[in-house]
Design a protein around this motif. Structure first.
Motif, PDB file in Angstrom:
ATOM      1  N   UNK A   7     -56.140  39.484  81.959  1.00 51.14           N
ATOM      2  CA  UNK A   7     -57.136  38.658  82.414  1.00 51.14           C
ATOM      3  C   UNK A   7     -58.384  39.132  82.133  1.00 51.14           C
ATOM      4  N   UNK A   8     -59.091  39.154  81.194  1.00 48.13           N
ATOM      5  CA  UNK A   8     -60.457  39.671  80.878  1.00 48.13           C
ATOM      6  C   UNK A   8     -61.557  38.585  80.438  1.00 48.13           C
ATOM      7  N   UNK A   9     -61.181  37.287  81.034  1.00 49.26           N
ATOM      8  CA  UNK A   9     -62.199  36.332  80.507  1.00 49.26           C
ATOM      9  C   UNK A   9     -62.083  36.042  79.166  1.00 49.26           C
ATOM     10  N   UNK A  10     -62.904  35.979  78.385  1.00 51.90           N
ATOM     11  CA  UNK A  10     -62.800  35.535  77.013  1.00 51.90           C
ATOM     12  C   UNK A  10     -62.174  36.725  76.055  1.00 51.90           C
ATOM     13  N   UNK A  11     -62.002  37.953  76.489  1.00 56.89           N
ATOM     14  CA  UNK A  11     -61.364  38.926  75.941  1.00 56.89           C
ATOM     15  C   UNK A  11     -59.551  39.115  76.453  1.00 56.89           C
ATOM     16  N   UNK A  12     -59.204  38.012  77.241  1.00 56.88           N
ATOM     17  CA  UNK A  12     -58.150  37.888  77.699  1.00 56.88           C
ATOM     18  C   UNK A  12     -56.713  37.899  76.437  1.00 56.88           C
ATOM     19  N   UNK A 159     -55.845  41.766  70.333  1.00 55.37           N
ATOM     20  CA  UNK A 159     -55.782  40.270  70.272  1.00 55.37           C
ATOM     21  C   UNK A 159     -54.383  39.882  71.144  1.00 55.37           C
ATOM     22  N   UNK A 160     -53.357  40.868  71.096  1.00 57.36           N
ATOM     23  CA  UNK A 160     -52.138  40.656  71.647  1.00 57.36           C
ATOM     24  C   UNK A 160     -51.360  41.958  71.667  1.00 57.36           C
ATOM     25  N   UNK A 161     -50.527  42.359  72.373  1.00 52.79           N
ATOM     26  CA  UNK A 161     -49.393  43.324  72.204  1.00 52.79           C
ATOM     27  C   UNK A 161     -48.057  42.812  72.205  1.00 52.79           C
ATOM     28  N   UNK A 162     -47.553  43.379  71.221  1.00 49.10           N
ATOM     29  CA  UNK A 162     -45.907  43.048  70.920  1.00 49.10           C
ATOM     30  C   UNK A 162     -45.285  44.279  71.305  1.00 49.10           C
ATOM     31  N   UNK A 163     -44.333  44.224  72.424  1.00 50.81           N
ATOM     32  CA  UNK A 163     -43.552  45.442  72.771  1.00 50.81           C
ATOM     33  C   UNK A 163     -42.028  44.818  72.311  1.00 50.81           C
ATOM     34  N   UNK A 164     -41.444  45.407  71.286  1.00 56.34           N
ATOM     35  CA  UNK A 164     -40.168  45.114  70.900  1.00 56.34           C
ATOM     36  C   UNK A 164     -39.298  46.231  71.157  1.00 56.34           C
ATOM     37  N   UNK A 165     -38.448  45.982  72.343  1.00 58.60           N
ATOM     38  CA  UNK A 165     -37.526  46.947  73.075  1.00 58.60           C
ATOM     39  C   UNK A 165     -36.772  47.514  72.160  1.00 58.60           C
ATOM     40  N   UNK A 166     -36.344  46.875  71.036  1.00 59.34           N
ATOM     41  CA  UNK A 166     -35.153  47.067  70.118  1.00 59.34           C
ATOM     42  C   UNK A 166     -35.507  48.705  69.703  1.00 59.34           C
ATOM     43  N   UNK A 167     -36.766  48.572  69.343  1.00 59.76           N
ATOM     44  CA  UNK A 167     -37.433  50.080  68.593  1.00 59.76           C
ATOM     45  C   UNK A 167     -37.162  51.351  69.136  1.00 59.76           C
ATOM     46  N   UNK A 168     -37.067  51.099  70.624  1.00 57.47           N
ATOM     47  CA  UNK A 168     -36.795  52.251  71.244  1.00 57.47           C
ATOM     48  C   UNK A 168     -35.597  53.025  71.090  1.00 57.47           C
ATOM     49  N   UNK A 169     -34.574  52.487  70.257  1.00 57.68           N
ATOM     50  CA  UNK A 169     -33.326  53.031  70.153  1.00 57.68           C
ATOM     51  C   UNK A 169     -33.539  54.161  69.047  1.00 57.68           C
ATOM     52  N   UNK A 170     -34.719  54.095  68.413  1.00 55.06           N
ATOM     53  CA  UNK A 170     -34.724  55.383  67.432  1.00 55.06           C
ATOM     54  C   UNK A 170     -35.687  56.304  67.923  1.00 55.06           C
ATOM     55  N   UNK A 171     -36.151  56.530  68.939  1.00 53.43           N
ATOM     56  CA  UNK A 171     -37.284  57.459  69.850  1.00 53.43           C
ATOM     57  C   UNK A 171     -36.289  58.388  70.119  1.00 53.43           C
ATOM     58  N   UNK A 172     -36.928  59.782  69.824  1.00 56.33           N
ATOM     59  CA  UNK A 172     -36.141  60.869  70.394  1.00 56.33           C
ATOM     60  C   UNK A 172     -36.110  60.950  71.813  1.00 56.33           C
ATOM     61  N   UNK A 173     -35.034  61.904  72.370  1.00 56.26           N
ATOM     62  CA  UNK A 173     -34.952  62.206  73.793  1.00 56.26           C
ATOM     63  C   UNK A 173     -36.294  62.661  74.454  1.00 56.26           C
TER      64      UNK A 173
END
Ligand SMILES: NC(=O)c1ccc[n+]([C@@H]2O[C@H](COP(=O)([O-])OP(=O)(O)OC[C@H]3O[C@@H](n4cnc5c(N)ncnc54)[C@H](O)[C@@H]3O)[C@@H](O)[C@H]2O)c1
Ligand SMILES: O=C(O)C(=O)C[C@@H](O)[C@H](O)[C@H](O)COP(=O)(O)O
Ligand SMILES: [Zn+2]
Length: 361
Positions: A7-12, A159-173
Protein backbone atom coordinates in the motif's frame (compact mmCIF):
# COMPACT_ATOMS: atom_id res chain seq x y z
CA UNK A 1 -2.58 -18.37 -4.73
CA UNK A 2 -1.49 -15.97 -1.97
CA UNK A 3 -1.86 -12.30 -2.84
CA UNK A 4 -0.71 -9.20 -1.03
CA UNK A 5 -0.89 -5.51 -1.79
CA UNK A 6 1.93 -3.10 -0.97
CA UNK A 7 0.00 0.00 0.00
CA UNK A 8 1.79 3.10 -1.31
CA UNK A 9 -1.12 5.25 -2.46
CA UNK A 10 -0.92 5.76 -6.20
CA UNK A 11 2.21 3.59 -6.36
CA UNK A 12 0.50 0.59 -4.67
CA UNK A 13 1.01 -2.79 -6.31
CA UNK A 14 0.12 -6.46 -5.90
CA UNK A 15 2.47 -9.30 -5.00
CA UNK A 16 1.27 -12.63 -6.42
CA UNK A 17 2.70 -15.78 -4.83
CA UNK A 18 1.82 -19.14 -6.38
CA UNK A 19 3.28 -22.09 -8.25
CA UNK A 20 2.85 -21.68 -12.02
CA UNK A 21 1.91 -18.00 -12.30
CA UNK A 22 4.63 -17.32 -14.86
CA UNK A 23 2.41 -19.21 -17.32
CA UNK A 24 -0.76 -17.40 -16.19
CA UNK A 25 -0.54 -14.27 -18.34
CA UNK A 26 -4.29 -13.70 -17.91
CA UNK A 27 -3.49 -12.76 -14.30
CA UNK A 28 -0.69 -10.27 -14.90
CA UNK A 29 -0.69 -9.02 -18.51
CA UNK A 30 -2.89 -6.13 -17.40
CA UNK A 31 0.10 -4.68 -15.53
CA UNK A 32 1.79 -3.98 -18.87
CA UNK A 33 0.27 -0.78 -20.20
CA UNK A 34 1.87 -0.40 -23.65
CA UNK A 35 2.91 -2.68 -26.50
CA UNK A 36 6.67 -2.53 -25.89
CA UNK A 37 8.32 -4.93 -23.43
CA UNK A 38 12.00 -5.46 -22.62
CA UNK A 39 12.90 -8.55 -20.60
CA UNK A 40 16.08 -8.32 -18.54
CA UNK A 41 17.53 -11.65 -17.41
CA UNK A 42 20.88 -13.41 -17.16
CA UNK A 43 22.66 -16.24 -18.92
CA UNK A 44 21.76 -18.80 -16.24
CA UNK A 45 18.05 -18.01 -15.92
CA UNK A 46 17.23 -17.19 -19.54
CA UNK A 47 17.80 -20.76 -20.81
CA UNK A 48 15.49 -22.02 -18.04
CA UNK A 49 12.55 -19.59 -18.08
CA UNK A 50 12.76 -16.98 -20.86
CA UNK A 51 10.78 -19.05 -23.38
CA UNK A 52 7.96 -19.64 -20.84
CA UNK A 53 7.75 -15.91 -20.21
CA UNK A 54 7.88 -14.94 -23.87
CA UNK A 55 5.07 -17.40 -24.64
CA UNK A 56 2.78 -15.18 -22.53
CA UNK A 57 3.87 -12.04 -24.38
CA UNK A 58 3.03 -13.06 -27.95
CA UNK A 59 0.81 -9.97 -28.42
CA UNK A 60 3.62 -7.61 -27.38
CA UNK A 61 6.63 -6.19 -29.15
CA UNK A 62 9.35 -7.89 -27.06
CA UNK A 63 13.11 -7.47 -26.90
CA UNK A 64 15.50 -8.98 -24.37
CA UNK A 65 18.82 -8.28 -22.68
CA UNK A 66 20.72 -11.25 -21.30
CA UNK A 67 23.29 -10.04 -18.78
CA UNK A 68 26.27 -12.03 -17.53
CA UNK A 69 25.36 -13.86 -14.31
CA UNK A 70 26.76 -12.77 -10.97
CA UNK A 71 27.17 -10.07 -8.36
CA UNK A 72 30.47 -9.03 -9.99
CA UNK A 73 28.44 -7.84 -12.99
CA UNK A 74 26.08 -5.63 -10.97
CA UNK A 75 27.82 -2.52 -12.31
CA UNK A 76 27.04 0.69 -14.16
CA UNK A 77 29.11 -0.56 -17.11
CA UNK A 78 27.01 -3.72 -17.51
CA UNK A 79 23.79 -1.76 -16.98
CA UNK A 80 24.57 0.15 -20.20
CA UNK A 81 23.66 -3.02 -22.10
CA UNK A 82 20.04 -2.47 -21.08
CA UNK A 83 20.02 1.13 -22.34
CA UNK A 84 21.77 0.08 -25.58
CA UNK A 85 19.09 -2.53 -26.25
CA UNK A 86 16.20 -0.21 -25.39
CA UNK A 87 17.50 2.49 -27.72
CA UNK A 88 18.44 0.12 -30.52
CA UNK A 89 14.84 -1.13 -30.44
CA UNK A 90 13.33 2.38 -30.26
CA UNK A 91 11.65 1.80 -26.90
CA UNK A 92 9.81 4.88 -25.68
CA UNK A 93 8.38 6.00 -22.36
CA UNK A 94 5.46 3.59 -22.58
CA UNK A 95 7.75 0.54 -22.52
CA UNK A 96 7.66 -1.93 -19.62
CA UNK A 97 10.83 -3.66 -18.42
CA UNK A 98 10.51 -7.13 -16.89
CA UNK A 99 13.14 -8.41 -14.45
CA UNK A 100 13.37 -12.20 -14.77
CA UNK A 101 15.94 -13.31 -12.24
CA UNK A 102 17.37 -13.07 -8.77
CA UNK A 103 18.16 -9.95 -6.81
CA UNK A 104 21.00 -8.88 -9.09
CA UNK A 105 18.80 -8.85 -12.19
CA UNK A 106 15.93 -7.29 -10.22
CA UNK A 107 18.05 -4.47 -8.79
CA UNK A 108 19.63 -3.74 -12.18
CA UNK A 109 16.44 -3.91 -14.21
CA UNK A 110 14.65 -1.73 -11.67
CA UNK A 111 17.43 0.84 -11.81
CA UNK A 112 17.39 0.81 -15.61
CA UNK A 113 13.63 1.41 -15.44
CA UNK A 114 14.15 4.29 -12.99
CA UNK A 115 16.67 5.94 -15.35
CA UNK A 116 15.54 5.19 -18.90
CA UNK A 117 14.00 8.33 -20.36
CA UNK A 118 13.74 9.53 -16.72
CA UNK A 119 11.56 6.62 -15.65
CA UNK A 120 9.51 3.81 -17.18
CA UNK A 121 7.42 1.02 -15.67
CA UNK A 122 8.72 -2.39 -14.68
CA UNK A 123 7.63 -5.75 -13.33
CA UNK A 124 9.54 -8.01 -10.96
CA UNK A 125 9.58 -11.76 -11.63
CA UNK A 126 11.90 -12.97 -8.84
CA UNK A 127 13.42 -16.40 -9.44
CA UNK A 128 15.64 -16.89 -6.35
CA UNK A 129 14.34 -17.37 -2.82
CA UNK A 130 16.11 -14.18 -1.77
CA UNK A 131 14.47 -12.20 -4.54
CA UNK A 132 11.02 -13.60 -3.70
CA UNK A 133 11.23 -12.80 -0.01
CA UNK A 134 13.07 -9.50 -0.18
CA UNK A 135 14.64 -7.81 -3.20
CA UNK A 136 11.64 -7.82 -5.56
CA UNK A 137 9.50 -5.96 -3.02
CA UNK A 138 9.95 -2.37 -1.88
CA UNK A 139 11.54 -0.55 -4.79
CA UNK A 140 15.23 -0.39 -3.81
CA UNK A 141 17.13 -0.64 -7.10
CA UNK A 142 20.74 -0.04 -8.05
CA UNK A 143 24.24 -1.28 -8.78
CA UNK A 144 27.46 -1.72 -6.82
CA UNK A 145 30.59 0.44 -6.88
CA UNK A 146 34.05 -1.07 -6.26
CA UNK A 147 34.11 0.89 -2.98
CA UNK A 148 30.65 -0.08 -1.73
CA UNK A 149 27.48 -2.12 -2.21
CA UNK A 150 24.42 -0.63 -3.92
CA UNK A 151 26.03 2.80 -3.85
CA UNK A 152 24.39 4.00 -7.06
CA UNK A 153 20.65 3.55 -7.28
CA UNK A 154 17.13 4.84 -6.93
CA UNK A 155 13.85 4.07 -5.26
CA UNK A 156 11.54 2.91 -8.05
CA UNK A 157 8.53 0.70 -7.39
CA UNK A 158 7.44 -2.09 -9.77
CA UNK A 159 3.91 -2.41 -11.21
CA UNK A 160 3.58 -5.89 -9.71
CA UNK A 161 5.62 -8.78 -8.34
CA UNK A 162 5.11 -12.35 -9.62
CA UNK A 163 6.66 -15.02 -7.38
CA UNK A 164 6.29 -18.36 -9.17
CA UNK A 165 7.29 -20.89 -6.52
CA UNK A 166 7.89 -23.62 -9.13
CA UNK A 167 11.08 -21.96 -10.34
CA UNK A 168 12.74 -22.51 -6.96
CA UNK A 169 13.18 -26.16 -7.93
CA UNK A 170 16.21 -25.26 -10.10
CA UNK A 171 17.89 -23.02 -7.49
CA UNK A 172 21.14 -24.42 -6.04
CA UNK A 173 21.33 -25.38 -2.35
CA UNK A 174 23.91 -22.66 -1.67
CA UNK A 175 21.66 -19.96 -3.17
CA UNK A 176 18.63 -21.36 -1.33
CA UNK A 177 20.51 -21.06 1.97
CA UNK A 178 21.50 -17.49 1.07
CA UNK A 179 17.83 -16.62 0.69
CA UNK A 180 17.12 -18.09 4.13
CA UNK A 181 19.31 -15.39 5.71
CA UNK A 182 16.75 -12.76 4.71
CA UNK A 183 13.85 -15.05 5.72
CA UNK A 184 15.29 -15.41 9.23
CA UNK A 185 15.88 -11.64 9.30
CA UNK A 186 12.14 -10.94 9.30
CA UNK A 187 11.61 -13.17 12.33
CA UNK A 188 14.42 -11.45 14.21
CA UNK A 189 13.50 -7.84 13.41
CA UNK A 190 9.71 -7.74 13.55
CA UNK A 191 7.93 -11.09 13.82
CA UNK A 192 8.75 -13.25 16.85
CA UNK A 193 5.86 -15.59 16.07
CA UNK A 194 7.30 -16.19 12.57
CA UNK A 195 10.73 -16.82 14.12
CA UNK A 196 9.18 -19.56 16.30
CA UNK A 197 7.45 -21.01 13.22
CA UNK A 198 10.80 -21.06 11.39
CA UNK A 199 12.42 -22.91 14.30
CA UNK A 200 9.64 -25.50 14.19
CA UNK A 201 9.77 -25.92 10.40
CA UNK A 202 13.39 -25.39 9.44
CA UNK A 203 13.95 -29.02 8.38
CA UNK A 204 10.91 -28.98 6.08
CA UNK A 205 11.87 -25.62 4.65
CA UNK A 206 15.40 -26.76 3.86
CA UNK A 207 13.81 -29.80 2.15
CA UNK A 208 11.82 -27.21 0.10
CA UNK A 209 8.40 -28.46 1.19
CA UNK A 210 6.05 -26.58 -1.15
CA UNK A 211 3.44 -25.58 1.45
CA UNK A 212 6.04 -24.38 3.94
CA UNK A 213 7.87 -22.40 1.26
CA UNK A 214 4.68 -20.73 0.14
CA UNK A 215 3.91 -19.72 3.72
CA UNK A 216 7.46 -18.44 4.32
CA UNK A 217 7.50 -16.32 1.13
CA UNK A 218 4.08 -14.91 2.03
CA UNK A 219 5.06 -14.04 5.61
CA UNK A 220 8.28 -12.33 4.49
CA UNK A 221 6.53 -10.29 1.80
CA UNK A 222 3.78 -9.38 4.26
CA UNK A 223 6.33 -8.13 6.79
CA UNK A 224 8.33 -6.26 4.17
CA UNK A 225 5.21 -4.69 2.67
CA UNK A 226 4.14 -3.44 6.11
CA UNK A 227 7.52 -1.86 6.82
CA UNK A 228 7.86 -0.29 3.36
CA UNK A 229 4.29 1.05 3.43
CA UNK A 230 5.20 2.91 6.64
CA UNK A 231 8.49 4.32 5.34
CA UNK A 232 9.02 3.95 1.59
CA UNK A 233 12.35 5.81 1.35
CA UNK A 234 14.03 4.73 4.59
CA UNK A 235 13.56 7.94 6.51
CA UNK A 236 13.25 5.86 9.68
CA UNK A 237 11.77 2.42 10.39
CA UNK A 238 12.62 0.85 7.02
CA UNK A 239 16.26 0.73 8.12
CA UNK A 240 15.42 -2.30 10.32
CA UNK A 241 15.43 -4.32 7.07
CA UNK A 242 19.19 -3.69 7.14
CA UNK A 243 19.86 -6.03 10.11
CA UNK A 244 23.33 -7.53 9.59
CA UNK A 245 23.86 -5.53 6.41
CA UNK A 246 26.37 -2.91 7.66
CA UNK A 247 28.75 -5.75 8.56
CA UNK A 248 27.53 -7.87 5.63
CA UNK A 249 28.07 -5.28 2.92
CA UNK A 250 31.59 -4.69 4.29
CA UNK A 251 32.27 -8.42 3.91
CA UNK A 252 30.90 -8.56 0.35
CA UNK A 253 32.98 -5.55 -0.70
CA UNK A 254 36.19 -6.68 1.01
CA UNK A 255 35.99 -10.25 -0.25
CA UNK A 256 35.21 -9.24 -3.85
CA UNK A 257 31.61 -9.18 -5.08
CA UNK A 258 30.21 -12.69 -5.51
CA UNK A 259 32.78 -14.53 -3.40
CA UNK A 260 30.60 -14.28 -0.33
CA UNK A 261 26.96 -14.35 -1.46
CA UNK A 262 24.82 -11.48 -0.19
CA UNK A 263 22.83 -13.82 2.06
CA UNK A 264 25.98 -15.43 3.44
CA UNK A 265 27.48 -12.04 4.29
CA UNK A 266 24.18 -10.95 5.86
CA UNK A 267 24.14 -14.14 7.97
CA UNK A 268 27.65 -13.52 9.33
CA UNK A 269 26.72 -9.84 9.78
CA UNK A 270 23.56 -10.80 11.64
CA UNK A 271 25.58 -12.97 14.04
CA UNK A 272 27.79 -9.92 14.71
CA UNK A 273 24.76 -7.67 15.24
CA UNK A 274 23.32 -10.21 17.69
CA UNK A 275 26.64 -10.39 19.56
CA UNK A 276 26.77 -6.59 19.71
CA UNK A 277 23.19 -6.44 21.01
CA UNK A 278 24.18 -8.87 23.79
CA UNK A 279 27.40 -6.94 24.52
CA UNK A 280 25.32 -3.79 25.10
CA UNK A 281 23.06 -5.82 27.42
CA UNK A 282 20.09 -5.05 25.18
CA UNK A 283 19.42 -8.66 24.21
CA UNK A 284 19.32 -11.83 26.28
CA UNK A 285 22.17 -14.21 25.28
CA UNK A 286 19.74 -17.10 24.79
CA UNK A 287 17.79 -15.13 22.15
CA UNK A 288 21.01 -14.37 20.28
CA UNK A 289 21.97 -18.05 20.50
CA UNK A 290 18.61 -19.04 18.97
CA UNK A 291 19.23 -16.64 16.07
CA UNK A 292 22.70 -18.02 15.41
CA UNK A 293 21.47 -21.62 15.70
CA UNK A 294 18.72 -21.03 13.13
CA UNK A 295 21.17 -19.44 10.69
CA UNK A 296 23.44 -22.47 11.11
CA UNK A 297 20.54 -24.87 10.55
CA UNK A 298 19.87 -23.01 7.30
CA UNK A 299 23.41 -23.86 6.18
CA UNK A 300 24.76 -20.32 6.60
CA UNK A 301 28.11 -19.00 7.88
CA UNK A 302 27.91 -17.26 11.27
CA UNK A 303 31.52 -16.14 11.52
CA UNK A 304 33.20 -13.33 9.58
CA UNK A 305 35.85 -14.19 6.97
CA UNK A 306 39.20 -15.07 8.51
CA UNK A 307 41.15 -12.72 6.22
CA UNK A 308 39.51 -9.43 7.26
CA UNK A 309 40.87 -7.10 9.91
CA UNK A 310 39.14 -4.60 12.17
CA UNK A 311 40.32 -1.52 10.23
CA UNK A 312 38.98 -2.94 6.99
CA UNK A 313 35.60 -3.53 8.62
CA UNK A 314 35.45 -0.06 10.16
CA UNK A 315 36.54 1.71 6.98
CA UNK A 316 33.98 -0.07 4.81
CA UNK A 317 31.23 0.24 7.45
CA UNK A 318 31.97 3.97 7.56
CA UNK A 319 30.60 4.27 4.01
CA UNK A 320 27.30 2.62 4.92
CA UNK A 321 24.23 4.51 3.67
CA UNK A 322 22.84 4.75 7.20
CA UNK A 323 25.81 6.83 8.41
CA UNK A 324 24.71 10.31 9.54
CA UNK A 325 27.25 13.08 10.21
CA UNK A 326 30.06 10.55 10.33
CA UNK A 327 28.32 8.37 12.94
CA UNK A 328 27.56 4.74 12.24
CA UNK A 329 23.95 3.71 12.72
CA UNK A 330 23.41 -0.01 13.22
CA UNK A 331 20.35 -2.21 13.42
CA UNK A 332 20.43 -4.05 16.73
CA UNK A 333 17.90 -6.14 18.65
CA UNK A 334 16.31 -5.30 21.99
CA UNK A 335 14.26 -8.49 21.98
CA UNK A 336 13.10 -11.24 19.65
CA UNK A 337 11.17 -9.48 16.88
CA UNK A 338 12.17 -6.04 18.16
CA UNK A 339 14.81 -4.10 16.23
CA UNK A 340 16.16 -0.60 16.77
CA UNK A 341 18.32 1.64 14.62
CA UNK A 342 20.96 3.11 16.88
CA UNK A 343 24.17 5.13 16.94
CA UNK A 344 24.84 4.15 20.56
CA UNK A 345 27.33 1.37 19.79
CA UNK A 346 30.77 2.98 20.11
CA UNK A 347 33.66 2.12 17.79
CA UNK A 348 35.39 0.60 20.84
CA UNK A 349 32.51 -1.79 21.53
CA UNK A 350 32.14 -2.70 17.87
CA UNK A 351 35.89 -3.40 17.79
CA UNK A 352 35.60 -5.66 20.85
CA UNK A 353 32.81 -7.64 19.20
CA UNK A 354 34.77 -8.00 15.95
CA UNK A 355 37.86 -9.18 17.84
CA UNK A 356 35.81 -11.64 19.87
CA UNK A 357 34.42 -13.05 16.61
CA UNK A 358 37.97 -13.78 15.42
CA UNK A 359 38.56 -10.74 13.21
CA UNK A 360 42.25 -9.85 13.34
CA UNK A 361 43.46 -6.63 14.98
N1 LIG B 1 16.49 -4.37 -3.60
C1 LIG B 1 16.44 -4.95 -2.42
O1 LIG B 1 15.62 -4.62 -1.55
C2 LIG B 1 17.38 -6.08 -2.13
C3 LIG B 1 17.14 -6.93 -1.04
C4 LIG B 1 18.01 -7.97 -0.81
C5 LIG B 1 19.08 -8.20 -1.67
N2 LIG B 1 19.28 -7.36 -2.72
C6 LIG B 1 20.35 -7.63 -3.68
O2 LIG B 1 20.04 -8.85 -4.31
C7 LIG B 1 21.25 -9.49 -4.73
C8 LIG B 1 21.24 -10.92 -4.26
O3 LIG B 1 20.14 -11.57 -4.88
P1 LIG B 1 20.17 -13.14 -5.12
O4 LIG B 1 20.55 -13.82 -3.89
O5 LIG B 1 18.91 -13.50 -5.78
O6 LIG B 1 21.41 -13.30 -6.10
P2 LIG B 1 21.48 -13.48 -7.70
O7 LIG B 1 20.59 -12.56 -8.38
O8 LIG B 1 22.93 -13.45 -8.04
O9 LIG B 1 20.90 -14.94 -7.92
C9 LIG B 1 21.55 -16.01 -7.29
C10 LIG B 1 22.09 -17.05 -8.29
O10 LIG B 1 21.05 -17.99 -8.55
C11 LIG B 1 20.76 -18.02 -9.95
N3 LIG B 1 19.33 -18.22 -10.03
C12 LIG B 1 18.35 -17.35 -9.69
N4 LIG B 1 17.16 -17.93 -9.79
C13 LIG B 1 17.38 -19.19 -10.22
C14 LIG B 1 16.53 -20.29 -10.51
N5 LIG B 1 15.21 -20.23 -10.35
N6 LIG B 1 17.10 -21.43 -10.94
C15 LIG B 1 18.46 -21.53 -11.08
N7 LIG B 1 19.30 -20.54 -10.81
C16 LIG B 1 18.76 -19.38 -10.38
C17 LIG B 1 21.26 -16.70 -10.48
O11 LIG B 1 21.52 -16.77 -11.86
C18 LIG B 1 22.50 -16.50 -9.64
O12 LIG B 1 23.56 -17.28 -10.15
C19 LIG B 1 22.38 -8.68 -4.15
O13 LIG B 1 22.93 -7.86 -5.14
C20 LIG B 1 21.70 -7.85 -3.08
O14 LIG B 1 22.39 -6.64 -2.85
C21 LIG B 1 18.46 -6.32 -2.97
O1 LIG C 1 14.58 -3.18 1.39
C1 LIG C 1 15.38 -2.73 2.22
O2 LIG C 1 15.23 -1.60 2.71
C2 LIG C 1 16.54 -3.52 2.66
O3 LIG C 1 17.39 -3.01 3.36
C3 LIG C 1 16.61 -4.95 2.23
C4 LIG C 1 18.01 -5.52 2.23
O4 LIG C 1 17.88 -6.91 2.40
C5 LIG C 1 18.73 -5.32 0.90
O5 LIG C 1 19.93 -6.03 0.90
C6 LIG C 1 18.96 -3.90 0.46
O6 LIG C 1 19.39 -3.86 -0.88
C7 LIG C 1 20.00 -3.19 1.27
O7 LIG C 1 19.87 -1.85 1.02
P1 LIG C 1 21.03 -0.79 1.21
O8 LIG C 1 20.29 0.50 1.21
O9 LIG C 1 21.72 -1.08 2.49
O10 LIG C 1 21.95 -0.95 0.04
ZN1 LIG D 1 19.73 -7.90 1.97
Amino acid sequence: MKNLELDLGERSYPIFIAPGILADGALWLKYIAGSQVCIVSNDTIAPLYLADLKAQLSEKNVCEVILPDGEAHKTLAVLEQVFDTLLANNHNRSTTLIALGGGVVGDMCGFAAACYQRGVQFIQIPTSLLAMVDSSVGGKTGVNHPLGKNMIGAFHQPNCVLADLNVLKTLSDREFSAGMAEVIKYGLICDAEFFGWLEQNIAGLMARDAELLSEAVYRCCENKATVVAEDEREGGRRAILNLGHTFGHAIETAEGYGNWLHGEAVAAGTALALALSVKLAWLAPDVAARGVALLEQAGLPVEPPSNMNVDQFLQLMGRDKKVVDGRLRLVLLVGLGEAVVTSEASIEIITEVLLAAGVSA
